[in-house]
Design a protein around this motif. Sequence first.
Motif: not given
Length: 323
Positions: A62-91
């Motif tokens: 891909d040429r661009t970063f992933l965004s929740p606006k492109q696909d609502s199944r994707r969830v971006f979250q900063i968990e703590s000061k040292a970790s972050a997650i990307l969750r994809i629902n309904n693969l």
Amino acid sequence: MSRGTELLPILILVLSCTVTAEVKQFLSLSNATAGETVTFHCSFPLFRDIKQIVVHWWKAGDRTFLSPKQDSRRVFQIESKASAILRINNLRFGDAGVYYCRVQGEYTGNGTGIRLNVNASPHPLKIIPKFSANGTLTCICKTSGFYPDDYMIAWRKDDQNVERGTKTSVEKNAEGLFEATSYLVETQPAHSGTVYVCEVSHSTLKNPTWVNYTVSIPGSSFSNSFPWWIYICIAIFSLLLIIIVLVICCKCCKRKAPKDNMRTRQCVRCSEPIPMNPKGKEQGLRKSNTPMPAVNPSAGSNINETAPKSKKHRKKERDPKCP
């Protein structure tokens, strides 16, 4: 040499360590199945302020970063000061690939990348029947798109395995998934009520999935559709129903029948007693029951000893009120 010149190598070293901060990645489920949920984890050195953390995700190719606006199944979250997650629902099968994370802020760095494999199940199935002019049947069993290409299709006819007269082919669709088609050809005319089962086994399934088809020929005899004991049960039930109806009708008729001991009304005007003929036996009985008039002794022989004439009863007109 000035003090600023002496501190310059140290500053460059610190900046280089900041820019090349180590960013690690790991995945909750590397081999997932379409329809499941997966979570990508990105870990980095501890930040002092969580508000200053910026994390971007992208997929290889891909040429661009992933965004929740492109696909609502994707969830971006900063968990703590040292970790972050990307969750994809309904693969979906198209979600398979290598994913990277990029951290910006007090520290900057890219993740090493991690691959996601997505498998797809051949379920659901469908059977398409086709009848020829002479009454023979061809059953066509089709699977949905699946991955990987490790499957097995078996046929059963009335709970009996069928090995002859079957043929299976597989091809790849536009999404890169495999689709299998299996044929079962009958050489004899099909009979109504026959059950055909198409069963498929695959690595994504704990138990084989299957679909069945029951032959239903318009105009076929009703006796071929049901076993003999069903007709016996229907006959017994009909006989019991007739007996119950007859018993209920008899009870209703008895309740509606007139009683024999019902008293009839008698008109008062018509109940006047009529004197009987003096020669009749009942006249004598009536006289014996009535008291005799007293005889005057002084009357002597002038007393008429003949019986008094009976008063002729005049016939009265019937009262319309009398029955």
